[in-house]
Design an enzyme around this catalytic site. Structure first.
Site, PDB file in Angstrom:
ATOM      1  N   LYS A   1      43.848  37.403  44.859  1.00  0.00           N
ATOM      2  CA  LYS A   1      43.758  36.189  44.064  1.00  0.00           C
ATOM      3  C   LYS A   1      45.175  35.700  43.825  1.00  0.00           C
ATOM      4  O   LYS A   1      45.998  36.412  43.258  1.00  0.00           O
ATOM      5  CB  LYS A   1      43.057  36.483  42.744  1.00  0.00           C
TER       6      LYS A   1
ATOM      7  N   LYS B   1      40.904  34.206  47.217  1.00  0.00           N
ATOM      8  CA  LYS B   1      40.850  33.010  46.367  1.00  0.00           C
ATOM      9  C   LYS B   1      42.246  32.483  46.118  1.00  0.00           C
ATOM     10  O   LYS B   1      43.105  33.280  45.741  1.00  0.00           O
ATOM     11  CB  LYS B   1      40.186  33.447  45.062  1.00  0.00           C
TER      12      LYS B   1
HETATM   13  C1  PBG Z   1      40.030  33.493  35.584  1.00  0.00           C
HETATM   14  C2  PBG Z   1      39.527  32.709  36.716  1.00  0.00           C
HETATM   15  C3  PBG Z   1      40.084  31.554  37.243  1.00  0.00           C
HETATM   16  C4  PBG Z   1      39.243  31.149  38.246  1.00  0.00           C
HETATM   17  C5  PBG Z   1      38.197  32.050  38.321  1.00  0.00           C
HETATM   18  N1  PBG Z   1      38.395  33.022  37.382  1.00  0.00           N
HETATM   19  C6  PBG Z   1      41.265  30.797  36.826  1.00  0.00           C
HETATM   20  C7  PBG Z   1      42.552  31.474  36.718  1.00  0.00           C
HETATM   21  O1  PBG Z   1      42.767  32.593  37.194  1.00  0.00           O
HETATM   22  O2  PBG Z   1      43.417  30.867  36.094  1.00  0.00           O
HETATM   23  C8  PBG Z   1      39.431  29.915  39.074  1.00  0.00           C
HETATM   24  C9  PBG Z   1      38.221  29.414  39.738  1.00  0.00           C
HETATM   25  C10 PBG Z   1      38.325  28.013  40.200  1.00  0.00           C
HETATM   26  O3  PBG Z   1      39.385  27.375  40.127  1.00  0.00           O
HETATM   27  O4  PBG Z   1      37.307  27.499  40.658  1.00  0.00           O
HETATM   28  N2  PBG Z   1      40.286  34.816  35.863  1.00  0.00           N
HETATM   29 ZN    ZN Z   2      41.204  35.672  33.989  1.00  0.00          ZN
END
Ligand code: PBG
Ligand code: ZN
Length: 355
Positions: free
Chosen positions: A224, A277
């Protein structure tokens, strides 16, 4: 044999020929629909930057899940929007929390539909970070950027005392594990940790096993990235960090080899599936993770990617159906077995309508 013996266009001449040799197929049962379940909403609340996506009261979440099931989607992925936040994010493991109640309600109404739950603390912490914060020399409340006076006490210049707040990895693990167990207890089929703390997959696996949930798979966000493309999600879930950013725990978008190390570690800690992601700019990572681990890989087509397509389509700059179909197909081509997307319902509808 090159041209004129080989003519690539021979197999592109008709829809039937193109269909015969198509390598990648978009299928509803490989698509996952994220849902935002709110503890406070009394009606569906639109999310400005994500046209067509809403924060949902529990009953509406069940309704969305029913539509997802009828369209043949694989699963819904639940995010919670709590009524209250605190420094630990205790709402994350609240038995009466939105995710727990929605998971139970959806499983009761639609036993066949898979329910995946996002396991993280950022929607539940008052500071918006994905773990508990070690405040260092900056006690809670003193973290606004303007709080540093040029005439501050001499002790401020002591490096030992000027540690900025940081997210405490090891202290967070137990809270994540507790959250995952509460989701499993509520009926979740799969838990999906998205926090990026080191060791969380192992911590969650052992706690699930200890609590009688050895059969619950973990879908870990192995890679991520600290991405600008999460902007609309943070509006949707109200989880923008109150100070700093997530770059001390989410990955640097420049790093592909490191993504493979993350994936291998998550696999060794017991992850059953891995998520990459964002998705669109990370096809190389999807492919590399797939190759290195051989685990099922999900690509998360995130909120900013959705917002870009919706905005361009609304402006008449591109054909939404064609663009979404191409994007989702390309993620499968890159190696994703599963695609998580806010477009999932539309895509399934288009698939059922045919060309
Ligand atoms: C939080 C989380 C995020 C997303 C999913 N879980 C945002 C972040 O890490 O700031 C983003 C998902 C999206 O943008 O569709 N852990
Ligand atoms: Zn988070």
């Amino acid at each position: 044999m090159a041209f004129p013996t080989t003519r690539m266009r021979r197999l592109r001449a008709s829809p039937a020929l193109r269909g015969l040799v198509r390598e990648t197929e978009l299928r509803a049962e490989r698509l996952v629909l994220p849902l935002f379940v709110s503890e406070t909403a009394s009606a569906r609340e639109p999310i400005e930057a994500m046209p067509g996506v809403e924060r949902l009261p529990i009953a509406a979440a069940v309704q969305e899940a029913r539509e997802a099931a009828e369209l043949g989607l694989a699963a819904v992925l639940l995010f919670g929007v709590p009524a209250e936040k605190d420094s630990e994010g205790s709402g994350a493991w609240d038995e009466q929390g939105a995710v727990q109640i929605a998971a139970a309600a959806i499983k009761q109404a639609l036993p066949e539909l898979l329910v995946i739950t996002d396991v993280c603390l950022c929607e539940y912490t008052d500071h918006g970070h994905c773990g508990v914060v070690d405040w260092g020399s900056h006690p809670p409340g003193s973290h606004s950027p303007g709080s540093h006076s040029p005439h501050s006490h001499p002790a401020e210049s002591n490096p030992a005392r000027s540690q900025p707040p940081s997210v405490d990895n090891d202290a967070t693990l137990e809270l994540l594990a507790r959250t995952a167990v509460s989701h499993a207890r509520a009926g979740a089929d799969i838990v999906a940790p998205s926090d990026m703390m080191d060791g969380r997959v192992g911590a969650i696996r052992s706690e699930l096993d200890a609590e009688g949930f050895a059969e619950i798979p973990i879908m870990a966000y192995a890679a991520k990235f600290a991405s600008a493309l999460y902007g609309p999600f943070r509006e949707a879930a109200g989880c923008a960090p109150a100070f700093g950013d997530r770059r001390s725990y989410q990955m640097d978008p420049a790093n592909g080899r490191e993504a493979v190390r993350e994936a291998l570690l998550d696999a060794s800690e017991g992850a059953d599936m891995l998520t990459v992601k964002p998705a669109l700019a990370y096809g190389d990572v999807i492919r590399a993770v797939k190759r290195a681990t051989r685990l099922p890989v999900a690509a998360y087509n995130v909120s900013g990617e959705y917002a870009m397509v919706k905005a361009a389509a609304a402006a008449g700059y591109l054909d939404e159906r064609a663009a979404v179909t191409e994007i989702l197909t390309s993620l499968h081509r890159a190696g994703a077995d599963i695609v998580i997307s806010y477009h999932a319902k539309d895509a399934a509808r288009w698939l059922s309508e045919g060309a």
